[in-house]
Design a protein around this motif. Sequence first.
Motif, PDB file in Angstrom:
ATOM      1  N   ALA A  33       0.850  -1.182   0.000  1.00  0.00           N
ATOM      2  CA  ALA A  33       0.000   0.000   0.000  1.00  0.00           C
ATOM      3  C   ALA A  33       0.886   1.233   0.000  1.00  0.00           C
ATOM      4  O   ALA A  33       1.841   1.311   0.770  1.00  0.00           O
ATOM      5  CB  ALA A  33      -0.915   0.002   1.222  1.00  0.00           C
ATOM      6  N   LEU A  34       0.569   2.185  -0.877  1.00  0.00           N
ATOM      7  CA  LEU A  34       1.240   3.478  -0.858  1.00  0.00           C
ATOM      8  C   LEU A  34       0.327   4.437  -0.111  1.00  0.00           C
ATOM      9  O   LEU A  34      -0.801   4.687  -0.529  1.00  0.00           O
ATOM     10  CB  LEU A  34       1.497   3.995  -2.279  1.00  0.00           C
ATOM     11  CG  LEU A  34       2.125   5.390  -2.375  1.00  0.00           C
ATOM     12  CD1 LEU A  34       3.453   5.450  -1.622  1.00  0.00           C
ATOM     13  CD2 LEU A  34       2.310   5.809  -3.830  1.00  0.00           C
ATOM     14  N   THR A  35       0.799   4.960   1.014  1.00  0.00           N
ATOM     15  CA  THR A  35      -0.038   5.761   1.910  1.00  0.00           C
ATOM     16  C   THR A  35       0.666   7.078   2.249  1.00  0.00           C
ATOM     17  O   THR A  35       1.021   7.320   3.396  1.00  0.00           O
ATOM     18  CB  THR A  35      -0.349   4.984   3.192  1.00  0.00           C
ATOM     19  OG1 THR A  35       0.896   4.519   3.773  1.00  0.00           O
ATOM     20  CG2 THR A  35      -1.224   3.774   2.927  1.00  0.00           C
ATOM     21  N   ASP A  36       0.870   7.901   1.253  1.00  0.00           N
ATOM     22  CA  ASP A  36       1.567   9.163   1.484  1.00  0.00           C
ATOM     23  C   ASP A  36       0.729  10.100   2.350  1.00  0.00           C
ATOM     24  O   ASP A  36      -0.499  10.042   2.361  1.00  0.00           O
ATOM     25  CB  ASP A  36       1.899   9.838   0.153  1.00  0.00           C
ATOM     26  CG  ASP A  36       3.143   9.253  -0.484  1.00  0.00           C
ATOM     27  OD1 ASP A  36       4.128   9.031   0.253  1.00  0.00           O
ATOM     28  OD2 ASP A  36       3.137   9.008  -1.705  1.00  0.00           O
ATOM     29  N   HIS A  37       1.427  10.987   3.060  1.00  0.00           N
ATOM     30  CA  HIS A  37       0.770  11.922   3.968  1.00  0.00           C
ATOM     31  C   HIS A  37      -0.036  12.968   3.209  1.00  0.00           C
ATOM     32  O   HIS A  37       0.521  13.752   2.423  1.00  0.00           O
ATOM     33  CB  HIS A  37       1.811  12.634   4.841  1.00  0.00           C
ATOM     34  CG  HIS A  37       2.500  11.736   5.816  1.00  0.00           C
ATOM     35  ND1 HIS A  37       1.892  11.287   6.970  1.00  0.00           N
ATOM     36  CD2 HIS A  37       3.733  11.190   5.799  1.00  0.00           C
ATOM     37  CE1 HIS A  37       2.738  10.508   7.633  1.00  0.00           C
ATOM     38  NE2 HIS A  37       3.860  10.427   6.939  1.00  0.00           N
ATOM     39  N   ASP A  38      -1.341  12.966   3.427  1.00  0.00           N
ATOM     40  CA  ASP A  38      -2.218  14.045   2.970  1.00  0.00           C
ATOM     41  C   ASP A  38      -2.135  14.312   1.469  1.00  0.00           C
ATOM     42  O   ASP A  38      -2.296  15.449   1.024  1.00  0.00           O
ATOM     43  CB  ASP A  38      -1.902  15.344   3.741  1.00  0.00           C
ATOM     44  CG  ASP A  38      -1.925  15.136   5.251  1.00  0.00           C
ATOM     45  OD1 ASP A  38      -2.693  14.285   5.722  1.00  0.00           O
ATOM     46  OD2 ASP A  38      -1.146  15.808   5.957  1.00  0.00           O
ATOM     47  N   THR A  39      -1.887  13.281   0.675  1.00  0.00           N
ATOM     48  CA  THR A  39      -1.835  13.443  -0.774  1.00  0.00           C
ATOM     49  C   THR A  39      -2.080  12.112  -1.481  1.00  0.00           C
ATOM     50  O   THR A  39      -1.736  11.048  -0.947  1.00  0.00           O
ATOM     51  CB  THR A  39      -0.489  14.037  -1.236  1.00  0.00           C
ATOM     52  OG1 THR A  39      -0.526  14.249  -2.652  1.00  0.00           O
ATOM     53  CG2 THR A  39       0.663  13.093  -0.920  1.00  0.00           C
ATOM     54  N   VAL A  40      -2.656  12.197  -2.677  1.00  0.00           N
ATOM     55  CA  VAL A  40      -2.800  11.026  -3.542  1.00  0.00           C
ATOM     56  C   VAL A  40      -1.981  11.218  -4.819  1.00  0.00           C
ATOM     57  O   VAL A  40      -2.139  10.490  -5.792  1.00  0.00           O
ATOM     58  CB  VAL A  40      -4.281  10.764  -3.893  1.00  0.00           C
ATOM     59  CG1 VAL A  40      -5.062  10.347  -2.654  1.00  0.00           C
ATOM     60  CG2 VAL A  40      -4.926  11.993  -4.546  1.00  0.00           C
ATOM     61  N   ALA A  41      -1.090  12.192  -4.796  1.00  0.00           N
ATOM     62  CA  ALA A  41      -0.362  12.593  -6.003  1.00  0.00           C
ATOM     63  C   ALA A  41       0.512  11.481  -6.582  1.00  0.00           C
ATOM     64  O   ALA A  41       0.772  11.478  -7.793  1.00  0.00           O
ATOM     65  CB  ALA A  41       0.493  13.818  -5.707  1.00  0.00           C
TER      66      ALA A  41
END
Length: 292
Positions: A33-41
């Motif tokens: 899972a890619l779970t970047d902080h506060d972004t879906v970029a």
Amino acid sequence: MIDLHTHSSASDGTFTPSELVKYAKSKKIEVMALTDHDTVAGLAEAQDTAREQGTVLVPGIELSIQWPTGEFHLLGLGLKKPSRELLDIIQFLNEERLNRNRKMLEKLREQGVDITWEEVTATAGTETIGRPHFAKLLMEKGIVKQRQQAFDLYFAKGRPCYVERQGADLAEAVKAIKYSGGIPVQAHPLSIYVSWGKIEETMTEIHAKGVEGLEAWHPGTRVSEGFRLEKVAEKLGMIATAGSDFHGEKVRADRKIGHTAGKSKIEDRFWYEQLKPALEDAHGGEDLTFSF
């Protein structure tokens, strides 16, 4: 091997989304899972690379939540398409992050640290800038020798350059994730600083607000705590997940992709027996393809 909590350079990781997926593949990760902080970029890029090499990518995000104690982060796992509500929350959090960053910069200057906002943005190379990027710049300028030293001297809570963060409302964040096709999962639950005597009561309240899972296994927990959190999840009817919270090879020595509490390998059961069935129910059996 699997990993349900990782970060790329779209937020504060060191690998680009594509590099991260390739790196995970080299470490035998089959589901991530890619779970970047506060972004879906970074999701579209990561998804394209994952498709090319046969990796299962779980599109995700990690949102900062307003909470009276400690730090509350909410994972959204299995996003299908960002809802208007999620995009609004992302915009709000990024505006709050920018305000916080500028205040930290002012405090650093008051401490005699001569850096500019242009230097911070150039070092970060991403729009989602946070304390790790400030720490990186201080290392590059020779002001500190290690990342942790920057936090110890300037950015940790109680230190001179710390600025309180404004997070999203939990109920609104839960709805935004669900409207986006995802499942809300509380990241590293012990970071909210609730005693074990109150953990079940607190998790019951959080579950009642729509949070469907908790990350029982995280490098910041002990193995015994992971088992205890799993039992809490089972008792409350929540799913349990596990992740590395990986940001890069040189960021945190205790966070290796595919590994979690006690440096143990993340077991496949957290995907096949926990998250995957829940996502299949949420998506009506559809695949995990993310779209804008």
